[in-house]
Design an enzyme around this catalytic site. Structure first.
Site, PDB file in Angstrom:
ATOM      1  N   ASP A   1    -159.395  -9.564 -12.274  1.00  0.00           N
ATOM      2  CA  ASP A   1    -159.719  -8.182 -12.613  1.00  0.00           C
ATOM      3  C   ASP A   1    -159.046  -7.885 -13.947  1.00  0.00           C
ATOM      4  O   ASP A   1    -157.856  -7.586 -14.011  1.00  0.00           O
ATOM      5  CB  ASP A   1    -159.221  -7.242 -11.514  1.00  0.00           C
ATOM      6  CG  ASP A   1    -159.519  -5.781 -11.841  1.00  0.00           C
ATOM      7  OD1 ASP A   1    -159.903  -5.494 -12.992  1.00  0.00           O
ATOM      8  OD2 ASP A   1    -159.354  -4.936 -10.942  1.00  0.00           O
TER       9      ASP A   1
ATOM     10  N   TYR B   1    -154.499  -2.848  -8.284  1.00  0.00           N
ATOM     11  CA  TYR B   1    -155.529  -1.822  -8.118  1.00  0.00           C
ATOM     12  C   TYR B   1    -156.845  -2.373  -8.650  1.00  0.00           C
ATOM     13  O   TYR B   1    -156.904  -2.906  -9.762  1.00  0.00           O
ATOM     14  CB  TYR B   1    -155.144  -0.549  -8.887  1.00  0.00           C
ATOM     15  CG  TYR B   1    -156.159   0.561  -8.780  1.00  0.00           C
ATOM     16  CD1 TYR B   1    -156.396   1.196  -7.562  1.00  0.00           C
ATOM     17  CD2 TYR B   1    -156.903   0.975  -9.883  1.00  0.00           C
ATOM     18  CE1 TYR B   1    -157.333   2.223  -7.455  1.00  0.00           C
ATOM     19  CE2 TYR B   1    -157.843   1.998  -9.789  1.00  0.00           C
ATOM     20  CZ  TYR B   1    -158.046   2.625  -8.583  1.00  0.00           C
ATOM     21  OH  TYR B   1    -158.976   3.629  -8.477  1.00  0.00           O
TER      22      TYR B   1
ATOM     23  N   LYS C   1    -162.598  -0.181 -18.979  1.00  0.00           N
ATOM     24  CA  LYS C   1    -161.704   0.468 -19.940  1.00  0.00           C
ATOM     25  C   LYS C   1    -162.053   0.135 -21.406  1.00  0.00           C
ATOM     26  O   LYS C   1    -162.966   0.740 -21.938  1.00  0.00           O
ATOM     27  CB  LYS C   1    -160.247   0.168 -19.571  1.00  0.00           C
ATOM     28  CG  LYS C   1    -159.967   0.745 -18.172  1.00  0.00           C
ATOM     29  CD  LYS C   1    -158.539   0.902 -17.770  1.00  0.00           C
ATOM     30  CE  LYS C   1    -158.464   1.777 -16.512  1.00  0.00           C
ATOM     31  NZ  LYS C   1    -158.028   1.109 -15.315  1.00  0.00           N
TER      32      LYS C   1
HETATM   33  C1  LIG Z   1    -158.752   1.199 -13.899  1.00  0.00           C
HETATM   34  C2  LIG Z   1    -158.880  -0.043 -13.117  1.00  0.00           C
HETATM   35  C3  LIG Z   1    -159.970  -0.273 -12.268  1.00  0.00           C
HETATM   36  C4  LIG Z   1    -160.988   0.780 -11.969  1.00  0.00           C
HETATM   37  O1  LIG Z   1    -161.717   1.159 -13.089  1.00  0.00           O
HETATM   38  P1  LIG Z   1    -162.443   2.588 -13.072  1.00  0.00           P
HETATM   39  O2  LIG Z   1    -163.212   2.598 -14.354  1.00  0.00           O
HETATM   40  O3  LIG Z   1    -161.353   3.613 -13.007  1.00  0.00           O
HETATM   41  O4  LIG Z   1    -163.320   2.641 -11.882  1.00  0.00           O
HETATM   42  C5  LIG Z   1    -160.093  -1.509 -11.685  1.00  0.00           C
HETATM   43  N1  LIG Z   1    -159.188  -2.477 -11.897  1.00  0.00           N
HETATM   44  C6  LIG Z   1    -158.117  -2.292 -12.700  1.00  0.00           C
HETATM   45  C7  LIG Z   1    -157.161  -3.418 -12.928  1.00  0.00           C
HETATM   46  C8  LIG Z   1    -157.925  -1.068 -13.317  1.00  0.00           C
HETATM   47  O5  LIG Z   1    -156.837  -0.863 -14.077  1.00  0.00           O
END
Ligand SMILES: *Cc1c(COP(=O)(O)O)cnc(C)c1O
Length: 425
Positions: free
Chosen positions: A237, A149, A265
């Site tokens: 990511d 994701y 995060k």
């Molecule tokens: C949570 C998440 C996102 C998106 O971040 P948001 O602040 O919710 O837009 C992108 N990549 C990873 C791996 C994530 O866990």
């Protein structure tokens, strides 16, 4: 002034009212309890390892905002930093010292990360990073892995983990065929074909949105080499792994350096903040230095940078060792409880990251993760735990997030609850 309305404070009544004015009653789909059933608890406040709902119930919280609250909720240092920042104004539209400090802190921790740009979410970070990769390489296509994701921007919303998997969607309506035409989806833990049309390969170096799945030995190294051979960039990511896994994130943990990093995060200390970064050379392509445009009214927001900086200053090598010890105690204890009861379950742990699959063998890619998530066990486990005052994420694809505020007492109470709940499964 009229008398304030008598407040009917129950989760049920708030959810009813919420559904009338907010789609599904929530501002992010996973929160709606769609995949586990029942009514979400509405949080009144939170402290350390606990959240308290509007009915006064206390839960040991392993959602922890899906990662940001790594120090635990309402940490005094973060509250003080935010309060102090707020008294000086909440947004300026001009640069601040804290933006410099947090950029220095982040770049000093991560080898090869020379410059960062702050944004307001992980979604913005990945979206902007992809534009930067395309601008840098002059190529259009991107590769992502099934079950990873990367936020909810158009080109990345195919075969996503987290809420998109929970809804049983392969992608999203409202995304044009054109927007995803340049996105290639590959199975996790297999090196994909990368040709000279590929700008960037995007990966969660530890997949934490389809349960928790680590990279197979050699996978990240192989991917690095394959990207180099094809002249494609590699993007980590690290929105979950960054500054949670260890001081320098996944790149340090695995000894593999990407070209572009995305963060979110943890770095906002519980306030909205993300970042992306790379070498001087690549970041030199970003406006105002180069031709790749990216901007944000609230980027580098003073409350968010104050909170993020306060969090980062607590995230020492010792803190990571402590968080890993907490996760180990929890993970081992849960696994033992499952094993003793003869329940097919795997609690994977990588450093301080924890997952849970109700299956005999740990999945290594999305298809087997999906089979484990959809076998109907998780919703019963989730509700059993919730009834016993333990809040896990209301979806089988999410990681378990202990915080530095979780003490042995909470961990052991959690394991006791697991023991009770597995007897009912
Ligand atoms: C949570 C998440 C996102 C998106 O971040 P948001 O602040 O919710 O837009 C992108 N990549 C990873 C791996 C994530 O866990």
């Amino acid at each position: 002034m009229t008398e304030p309305r008598t407040r009917v404070v129950s989760n049920e009544s708030l959810f009813d009212r919420a559904q009338a004015v907010i789609p599904g009653g929530v501002n992010s789909p996973v929160r709606a309890f769609g995949s586990v059933g029942g009514t979400p608890y509405f949080v009144a406040r939170a402290e350390g390892p606990f959240v308290f709902d509007v009915e006064g119930r206390r839960y040991i919280d392993y959602v922890q905002s899906y990662g940001p609250s790594i120090l635990g909720h309402a940490h005094p240092a973060i509250i003080a930093a935010v309060t102090d920042a707020a008294t000086g104004g909440t947004s300026y539209g001009a640069p601040t010292e804290n933006e410099v400090l947090i950029a220095e802190e982040m770049t000093s921790r991560v080898e090869g990360l020379d410059k960062i740009r702050l944004v307001s979410s992980g979604t913005e970070a990945t979206m902007s990073a992809i534009r930067l990769a395309r601008g840098t390489t002059g190529r259009d296509r991107i590769i992502k892995f099934a079950g990873n994701y990367h936020g909810h921007s158009d080109s990345l919303l195919v075969a996503g983990g987290s809420g998109i998997a929970q809804q049983g969607l392969v992608g999203s309506e409202g995304v044009t065929a054109g927007a995803v035409a340049d996105t290639i989806v590959a199975p996790y833990n297999q090196i994909p074909e990368i040709d000279d049309t590929v700008a960037v390969v995007c990966i969660e170096p530890i997949a934490a949105n389809m349960g928790l799945i680590g990279p197979a030995p050699g996978f990240l190294e192989g991917l690095r080499a394959a990207c180099d051979d094809a002249g494609a960039l590699l993007m980590f990511d690290e929105v979950i792994t960054g500054f949670r896994l260890c001081r320098g994130g996944a790149a340090e943990f695995f000894g593999v350096q990407p070209d572009i990093w995305c963060f979110g995060k943890v770095i906002g200390g519980g306030l909205p903040m993300g970042a992306f970064g790379a070498s001087h050379e690549i970041m030199g392509n970003l406006a105002p230095l180069g031709g790749v445009y990216q901007a944000g009214t609230l980027s580098g927001n003073p409350l968010a940078t104050a909170a993020g900086l306060a969090a980062m200053l607590h995230l020492t090598v010792d803190a990571y060792a402590q968080l890993t010890a907490i996760a180990t105690r929890l993970g081992d204890g849960m696994q033992a409880a499952f094993d003793k009861a003869g329940v097919d379950a795997v609690v994977p742990r990588i450093g301080p990251l924890l997952g849970l699959f109700f299956t005999a063998e740990a999945p290594t890619e999305f298809e087997s993760a999906k089979a484990a998530a959809d076998n109907g066990v998780y919703p019963r486990f989730f509700h059993g735990m919730l009834e016993r005052g333990v809040a896990l994420a209301p979806g089988a694809y999410e990681a378990i997030f202990p915080s530095l505020a979780h003490t042995d007492a909470e961990i052991d109470a959690t394991i006791d609850a697991v023991t009770e709940v597995v007897a009912t499964l």
